[in-house]
Design an enzyme around this catalytic site. Structure first.
Site, PDB file in Angstrom:
ATOM      1  N   GLY A 174      23.660  37.767  76.637  1.00 53.13           N
ATOM      2  CA  GLY A 174      23.463  38.710  77.749  1.00 53.13           C
ATOM      3  C   GLY A 174      24.770  39.077  78.412  1.00 53.13           C
ATOM      4  N   PHE A 226      27.944  38.735  80.759  1.00 58.64           N
ATOM      5  CA  PHE A 226      28.728  37.544  81.093  1.00 58.64           C
ATOM      6  C   PHE A 226      28.565  37.194  82.570  1.00 58.64           C
ATOM      7  CE2 PHE A 226      31.765  35.852  77.838  1.00 58.64           C
ATOM      8  CZ  PHE A 226      31.073  36.366  76.751  1.00 58.64           C
ATOM      9  N   GLY A 227      28.666  35.892  82.853  1.00 58.13           N
ATOM     10  CA  GLY A 227      28.533  35.438  84.240  1.00 58.13           C
ATOM     11  C   GLY A 227      27.227  34.707  84.495  1.00 58.13           C
ATOM     12  N   HIS A 232      32.285  26.369 122.697  1.00 58.23           N
ATOM     13  CA  HIS A 232      31.144  26.755 123.518  1.00 58.23           C
ATOM     14  C   HIS A 232      31.200  28.253 123.753  1.00 58.23           C
ATOM     15  CE1 HIS A 232      27.961  26.497 126.445  1.00 58.23           C
ATOM     16  NE2 HIS A 232      28.689  27.252 127.252  1.00 58.23           N
ATOM     17  N   CYS A 274      23.594  33.436  87.893  1.00 59.74           N
ATOM     18  CA  CYS A 274      24.087  33.602  89.267  1.00 59.74           C
ATOM     19  C   CYS A 274      24.599  35.017  89.482  1.00 59.74           C
ATOM     20  CB  CYS A 274      25.183  32.583  89.552  1.00 59.74           C
ATOM     21  SG  CYS A 274      25.953  32.812  91.159  1.00 59.74           S
ATOM     22  N   GLU A 328      27.168  34.088  74.052  1.00 59.12           N
ATOM     23  CA  GLU A 328      26.387  34.643  75.163  1.00 59.12           C
ATOM     24  C   GLU A 328      25.695  35.921  74.707  1.00 59.12           C
ATOM     25  OE1 GLU A 328      25.598  33.900  78.669  1.00 59.12           O
ATOM     26  OE2 GLU A 328      24.290  35.488  77.924  1.00 59.12           O
TER      27      GLU A 328
END
Ligand SMILES: Cc1cc2nc3c(=O)[nH]c(=O)nc-3n(C[C@H](O)[C@H](O)[C@H](O)COP(=O)(O)OP(=O)(O)OC[C@H]3O[C@@H](n4cnc5c(N)ncnc54)[C@H](O)[C@@H]3O)c2cc1C
Length: 454
Positions: free
Chosen positions: A34, A36-37, A438, A40, A32
């Site tokens: 960038g 982490f994660g 209701h 999203c 990775e």
């Protein structure tokens, strides 16, 4: 060359597979470049929804007089709004990365990678291989081919969620959910927003009635220029000037910020998946079988990069299937995408699941429609929602729920009960024969189903 049992490319939903493999004692690599994660957490769902909540608060204050409350927004603390979000997500991303680094079975490579041969990856100059490889490298914002675009300081959603200064005049190019959500965010906080879109209706993939209503509301809120393309962009002092063209007419719009939100491209090119023999479709997304294995045995793919639904809950669903299928090769299970819901966190919100009316007609399915306005329910009128409605489709002979389409307050929540019933392949009776509180808002869903005449 270092060999791993399992390599995961991308730290979004792919992490579900790497953590499962590490828990089984395998030697795992996570690659990775960038934070982490993935999208999203860092550039997508979470920061955008956190920011949009600030916009929703402003909107509530501005509508307060409808309920006899005199209130006004005296100032927008832009720095605070952005910092609240950035601090939260940056801390979460750091925590996810720490969790991976602390796992003795996982080696983290903080670098981008690309294939350089069969199952062979170059990771920042180092070569590694894996018996099993999971491609979960997602997508990136598309930059359209516009004359002069590279000479102006445009932004995409990546930057839009962390802008140090609030734009005064913003042009958004695009009409999908990211454009719609960001128009609400910036517009509610006081930015003058102009939307330029090639299509005739915003959110054009939604059911036609919903998309039409959404467009009507956005035309009231923003300068909305439809059926138009941006054909040229240039700088004029500190401003960016875009020229739009539609049938026979041209316009020139000046803004301090230009946001491109015209779609997403899969990262298969930068990953050079062809070098390992992984095939892509005509849009560049990874081709897989129904178990999410690619053409190359032992190489799997999941999430946005396979291009089925560009949604986080879809990526998570696929990750769960990939994790299962890798470790249960003799009893693999095909992904069941049935009843995949989605939501647009704009104002109004939109929630949808299943077939639109046009899709049902195109597929020759005999269907019946129910529709109910929010304002005709007790709660809908108490909150003064005059635009919202729920529209539902059921199969004419069986009553099976084919789709649900909701525009209005809390549509992202209301759609869930239709998605749940559909996922279990229940008929409309599951909703019409349930007892609803209701006068709560879900009555609009029940009444939409109740209004169906087959
Ligand atoms: C503004 C915005 C708002 C969104 N809102 C929602 C929402 O409300 N609800 C929803 O369901 N979805 C939303 N999405 C979509 C959602 O973010 C994605 O569907 C999801 O993040 C996809 O997960 P993924 O794991 O497939 O890919 P990603 O999360 O994109 O992860 C891919 C990772 O791979 C890494 N990578 C890329 N290339 C390489 C390489 N060559 N080598 C190594 N690593 C690489 C990237 O850095 C990235 O971290 C939104 C997206 C955007 C942009």
């Amino acid at each position: 060359m270092t060999r791993f049992d399992l390599v995961v490319i991308g730290s979004g939903s792919g992490l579900e597979v790497s953590s499962e493999a590490a828990a089984r004692g395998l030697k795992v690599a996570v690659i990775e470049p960038g934070p982490f994660g993935g999208t999203c957490l860092n550039r997508g769902c979470i920061p955008s929804k956190m920011l949009i909540h600030s916009a929703d608060v402003v909107e509530t204050i501005r509508r307060a007089d409808l309920f006899g409350i005199k209130a006004e927004v005296s100032a927008i603390d832009w720095g605070f709004i952005i910092k609240r979000v950035v601090d939260t997500i940056d801390a979460d991303a750091a925590m996810v990365e720490r969790g991976n680094r602390d796992n003795p079975n996982i080696t983290v490579f903080k670098s981008s990678c690309r294939f350089v041969g069969p199952k062979k990856l170059d990771v920042g100059g180092e070569q590694i291989t894996g018996d099993t490889i999971v491609i979960a490298a997602g997508t990136r914002p598309r930059v359209p081919d516009i004359e002069g675009i590279r000479d102006v300081p445009f932004i995409t959603s990546d930057e839009a969620l962390r802008l140090p200064k609030q734009p005064a005049r913003l042009v958004i190019y695009g009409g999908g959910f990211i454009a719609a959500e960001l128009a609400h965010f910036f517009g509610a906080l006081g930015t003058h927003v102009t939307i330029v879109y090639r299509g005739s209706r915003l959110l054009r993939r939604e059911d036609g009635d919903v998309s039409t209503r959404f467009t009507e509301v956005y035309r009231r809120r923003f300068d909305t220029i439809l059926n138009s393309a941006i054909v040229r962009a240039h700088r004029d002092g500190d401003d960016i000037v875009v020229e739009t063209a539609s049938d026979g007419s041209k316009r020139s719009i000046s803004a301090d910020t230009l946001l491109l939100a015209v779609g997403r491209d899969p990262n298969t090119d930068t990953l050079d998946v062809a070098s390992t023999g992984v095939a892509v479709d005509d849009r560049g997304f990874v081709k897989t079988d129904e178990y999410l294995e690619t053409d190359v045995p032992g190489i799997w793919a999941l999430g946005d990069i396979v291009g089925r639904y560009l949604l986080k809950h879809s990526a998570n669903l696929e990750a769960a299937y990939v994790a299962y299928n890798i470790f249960n090769p003799d009893s693999k299970v095909a992904v069941d995408y049935h009843a995949m819901p989605q939501a647009v966190f704009a104002s109004p919100q939109v929630g949808s699941v299943g077939l639109t009316e046009r899709e049902a007609a195109e597929q020759g399915i005999p269907y019946a429609i129910g529709r109910y306005d929010y304002y005709d329910t007790a709660y809908g009128s108490s909150i003064e929602d005059r635009d919202g409605f729920a529209k539902v489709l059921v199969q004419r002979d069986t009553g099976e729920i084919l789709g649900g389409h909701i525009i209005g307050s809390e549509a992202s929540i209301l759609i869930q009960e239709i998605a749940n019933a559909m996922r279990l392949r229940l008929s409309a009776d599951a909703i019409t024969q349930s007892i609803y509180v209701h006068p709560a808002l879900p009555e609009v869903v029940q009444r939409a189903f109740g209004s169906i005449s087959t």
